[in-house]
Design a protein around this motif. Structure first.
Motif, PDB file in Angstrom:
ATOM      1  N   PHE A   1       0.835  -1.197   0.000  1.00 62.81           N
ATOM      2  CA  PHE A   1       0.000   0.000   0.000  1.00 62.81           C
ATOM      3  C   PHE A   1       0.872   1.250   0.000  1.00 62.81           C
ATOM      4  CE2 PHE A   1      -2.935  -3.157   1.601  1.00 62.81           C
ATOM      5  CZ  PHE A   1      -4.177  -2.761   1.110  1.00 62.81           C
ATOM      6  N   GLU A   2       0.381   2.287  -0.643  1.00 63.26           N
ATOM      7  CA  GLU A   2       1.076   3.568  -0.675  1.00 63.26           C
ATOM      8  C   GLU A   2       0.097   4.683  -0.325  1.00 63.26           C
ATOM      9  OE1 GLU A   2       2.761   4.061  -4.526  1.00 63.26           O
ATOM     10  OE2 GLU A   2       4.222   2.431  -4.285  1.00 63.26           O
ATOM     11  N   PRO A   3       0.578   5.741   0.340  1.00 61.93           N
ATOM     12  CA  PRO A   3      -0.316   6.869   0.653  1.00 61.93           C
ATOM     13  C   PRO A   3      -0.904   7.454  -0.622  1.00 61.93           C
ATOM     14  CG  PRO A   3       1.734   7.027   1.890  1.00 61.93           C
ATOM     15  CD  PRO A   3       1.932   5.933   0.887  1.00 61.93           C
ATOM     16  N   VAL A   4      -2.179   7.792  -0.558  1.00 61.82           N
ATOM     17  CA  VAL A   4      -2.844   8.430  -1.690  1.00 61.82           C
ATOM     18  C   VAL A   4      -3.370   9.771  -1.208  1.00 61.82           C
ATOM     19  CG1 VAL A   4      -4.939   7.079  -1.196  1.00 61.82           C
ATOM     20  CG2 VAL A   4      -4.712   8.259  -3.386  1.00 61.82           C
ATOM     21  N   GLY A   5      -2.771  10.848  -1.712  1.00 61.94           N
ATOM     22  CA  GLY A   5      -3.143  12.175  -1.250  1.00 61.94           C
ATOM     23  C   GLY A   5      -2.532  12.472   0.105  1.00 61.94           C
ATOM     24  N   PRO A   6      -2.824  13.644   0.656  1.00 61.10           N
ATOM     25  CA  PRO A   6      -2.279  14.014   1.969  1.00 61.10           C
ATOM     26  C   PRO A   6      -2.956  13.231   3.085  1.00 61.10           C
ATOM     27  CG  PRO A   6      -3.811  15.675   1.196  1.00 61.10           C
ATOM     28  CD  PRO A   6      -3.661  14.702   0.062  1.00 61.10           C
ATOM     29  N   GLY A   7      -2.329  13.228   4.258  1.00 58.22           N
ATOM     30  CA  GLY A   7      -2.942  12.605   5.411  1.00 58.22           C
ATOM     31  C   GLY A   7      -4.225  13.331   5.803  1.00 58.22           C
ATOM     32  N   LEU A   8      -5.126  12.600   6.424  1.00 53.69           N
ATOM     33  CA  LEU A   8      -6.380  13.179   6.895  1.00 53.69           C
ATOM     34  C   LEU A   8      -6.194  13.582   8.348  1.00 53.69           C
ATOM     35  CD1 LEU A   8      -9.406  13.811   6.724  1.00 53.69           C
ATOM     36  CD2 LEU A   8      -9.859  11.387   7.171  1.00 53.69           C
ATOM     37  N   ASP A   9      -6.071  14.880   8.583  1.00 51.41           N
ATOM     38  CA  ASP A   9      -5.869  15.399   9.934  1.00 51.41           C
ATOM     39  C   ASP A   9      -7.227  15.631  10.599  1.00 51.41           C
ATOM     40  OD1 ASP A   9      -3.042  15.508   9.714  1.00 51.41           O
ATOM     41  OD2 ASP A   9      -3.198  17.386   8.602  1.00 51.41           O
ATOM     42  N   LEU A  10      -7.542  14.821  11.591  1.00 51.47           N
ATOM     43  CA  LEU A  10      -8.791  15.011  12.310  1.00 51.47           C
ATOM     44  C   LEU A  10      -8.712  16.289  13.140  1.00 51.47           C
ATOM     45  CD1 LEU A  10      -9.394  11.345  13.497  1.00 51.47           C
ATOM     46  CD2 LEU A  10     -10.291  12.480  11.452  1.00 51.47           C
ATOM     47  N   PRO A  11      -9.763  17.060  13.218  1.00 49.23           N
ATOM     48  CA  PRO A  11      -9.726  18.335  13.963  1.00 49.23           C
ATOM     49  C   PRO A  11      -9.289  18.129  15.412  1.00 49.23           C
ATOM     50  CG  PRO A  11     -11.724  18.182  12.641  1.00 49.23           C
ATOM     51  CD  PRO A  11     -11.078  16.839  12.577  1.00 49.23           C
ATOM     52  N   ASP A  12      -8.188  18.791  15.767  1.00 46.30           N
ATOM     53  CA  ASP A  12      -7.644  18.662  17.127  1.00 46.30           C
ATOM     54  C   ASP A  12      -7.365  17.206  17.488  1.00 46.30           C
ATOM     55  OD1 ASP A  12      -7.876  21.467  17.655  1.00 46.30           O
ATOM     56  OD2 ASP A  12     -10.016  21.172  18.015  1.00 46.30           O
ATOM     57  N   GLY A  13      -6.987  16.418  16.488  1.00 42.94           N
ATOM     58  CA  GLY A  13      -6.782  14.996  16.740  1.00 42.94           C
ATOM     59  C   GLY A  13      -5.666  14.405  15.899  1.00 42.94           C
ATOM     60  N   PRO A  14      -5.615  13.085  15.814  1.00 45.63           N
ATOM     61  CA  PRO A  14      -4.536  12.401  15.096  1.00 45.63           C
ATOM     62  C   PRO A  14      -4.721  12.461  13.589  1.00 45.63           C
ATOM     63  CG  PRO A  14      -6.115  10.806  15.894  1.00 45.63           C
ATOM     64  CD  PRO A  14      -6.564  12.148  16.439  1.00 45.63           C
ATOM     65  N   THR A  15      -3.737  11.933  12.899  1.00 52.20           N
ATOM     66  CA  THR A  15      -3.758  11.859  11.441  1.00 52.20           C
ATOM     67  C   THR A  15      -4.090  10.439  11.002  1.00 52.20           C
ATOM     68  OG1 THR A  15      -2.124  13.629  11.216  1.00 52.20           O
ATOM     69  CG2 THR A  15      -2.385  12.159   9.337  1.00 52.20           C
ATOM     70  N   MET A  16      -4.945  10.338   9.990  1.00 50.74           N
ATOM     71  CA  MET A  16      -5.196   9.072   9.323  1.00 50.74           C
ATOM     72  C   MET A  16      -4.563   9.132   7.934  1.00 50.74           C
ATOM     73  SD  MET A  16      -9.206   8.450  10.349  1.00 50.74           S
ATOM     74  CE  MET A  16      -9.206   6.716   9.827  1.00 50.74           C
ATOM     75  N   TRP A  17      -4.138   7.970   7.432  1.00 55.08           N
ATOM     76  CA  TRP A  17      -3.465   7.932   6.132  1.00 55.08           C
ATOM     77  C   TRP A  17      -4.248   7.083   5.142  1.00 55.08           C
ATOM     78  CZ3 TRP A  17      -0.795   7.525  10.754  1.00 55.08           C
ATOM     79  CH2 TRP A  17       0.108   8.558  11.022  1.00 55.08           C
ATOM     80  N   PRO A  18      -4.941   7.722   4.178  1.00 55.50           N
ATOM     81  CA  PRO A  18      -5.559   6.946   3.103  1.00 55.50           C
ATOM     82  C   PRO A  18      -4.463   6.270   2.279  1.00 55.50           C
ATOM     83  CG  PRO A  18      -6.437   9.189   3.208  1.00 55.50           C
ATOM     84  CD  PRO A  18      -5.226   9.154   4.076  1.00 55.50           C
ATOM     85  N   MET A  19      -4.636   4.964   1.998  1.00 56.88           N
ATOM     86  CA  MET A  19      -3.597   4.199   1.311  1.00 56.88           C
ATOM     87  C   MET A  19      -4.228   3.321   0.232  1.00 56.88           C
ATOM     88  SD  MET A  19      -1.150   3.148   4.550  1.00 56.88           S
ATOM     89  CE  MET A  19       0.332   2.998   3.521  1.00 56.88           C
ATOM     90  N   TRP A  20      -3.544   3.251  -0.881  1.00 59.62           N
ATOM     91  CA  TRP A  20      -4.036   2.543  -2.075  1.00 59.62           C
ATOM     92  C   TRP A  20      -2.996   1.515  -2.494  1.00 59.62           C
ATOM     93  CZ3 TRP A  20      -8.629   2.820  -4.717  1.00 59.62           C
ATOM     94  CH2 TRP A  20      -8.661   2.294  -6.014  1.00 59.62           C
ATOM     95  N   ARG A  21      -3.459   0.388  -2.970  1.00 59.55           N
ATOM     96  CA  ARG A  21      -2.560  -0.665  -3.468  1.00 59.55           C
ATOM     97  C   ARG A  21      -3.006  -1.111  -4.854  1.00 59.55           C
ATOM     98  NH1 ARG A  21      -2.167  -6.210  -3.983  1.00 59.55           N
ATOM     99  NH2 ARG A  21      -0.184  -7.196  -3.402  1.00 59.55           N
ATOM    100  N   GLU A  22      -2.122  -0.924  -5.826  1.00 59.86           N
ATOM    101  CA  GLU A  22      -2.374  -1.440  -7.164  1.00 59.86           C
ATOM    102  C   GLU A  22      -2.154  -2.956  -7.176  1.00 59.86           C
ATOM    103  OE1 GLU A  22      -3.485  -0.101  -9.876  1.00 59.86           O
ATOM    104  OE2 GLU A  22      -3.585   1.979  -9.169  1.00 59.86           O
TER     105      GLU A  22
END
Length: 221
Positions: free
Chosen positions: A182-203
């Protein structure tokens, strides 16, 4: 010895909910949704139950035979969003996160927010397998159970030429997914006043047929 895996049914619902609740109690995203530890212990199982019901109805839950790990998958056709509704059913798609919030904790806007934020970054252009959640019992982490659950689906994705997608909720899981292609797709998703989630895609990886062998066991010319 390999890990024995089966497809869960409705009779496994309580097992899956309990497993996800235990696995995600200390997860950064669960901590953001339920900042108070006492509140989290009380209401987090209800959120895991809502997710389990959605996937049991519309997707597939894989579970190890010993009940120590599970993975929740949805097959997403091209044009479908986070909750499986197509683009022509926008009203139903908009209602999904609100319905989960109403069922779990109407006063907690973050339950609805997490659904809307992840839906907003979910790729919709191509069909793919969506790993919604994967949970491993706290005492069994590091044994390769999560990898075994994922690899079985990824092998099928490779054979069928289908991509896969997920959102990593912590740095440790992100490293595991990177090892699986899997590789990151786009920037990380920063939750408001919270942690980051990483959308990831695998060809899908190209499967090359095994080279034919001669009677002596050497590759045939």
């Amino acid at each position: 010895m390999g890990v024995a895996i089966r497809t869960a049914g409705k009779g496994d619902r309580e097992l899956i909910v309990r497993l996800l609740d235990d696995a995600f109690q200390d997860d950064p995203v669960s901590g953001w949704v339920f900042p108070d530890a006492v509140d989290r212990r009380a209401k987090h199982p209800g959120l895991m139950a809502a997710f389990t019901d959605i996937v049991l109805a519309a997707g597939r839950v894989d579970v190890t035979e010993d009940g120590s790990a599970c993975a929740l998958w949805l097959s997403m056709p091209a044009g479908d969003g986070h909750d499986g509704h197509d683009d022509h059913d926008g009203d139903a798609e908009d209602e999904g996160p609100a319905q989960v919030r109403e069922a779990v904790d109407p006063d907690n806007e973050r339950i609805e927010m997490i659904g809307r934020l992840t839906a907003a970054v979910h790729p919709t252009g191509r069909a793919h397998e969506y790993l919604w959640m994967i949970g491993v019992a706290p005492g069994r982490q590091g044994e390769g159970l999560g990898t075994a659950l994922i690899e079985g689906v990824l092998d099928r994705c490779d054979r069928e030429g289908v991509a896969a997608y997920l959102e990593a909720s912590n740095a440790r899981s992100r490293k595991l997914y990177e090892r699986l292609g899997f590789e990151p797709v786009g920037p990380g998703l920063d939750l408001p006043d919270g942690p980051t989630m990483w959308p990831m895609w695998r060809e899908p990886r190209v499967h090359r047929p095994a080279q034919a062998l001669s009677r002596e066991g050497a590759p045939a010319a």
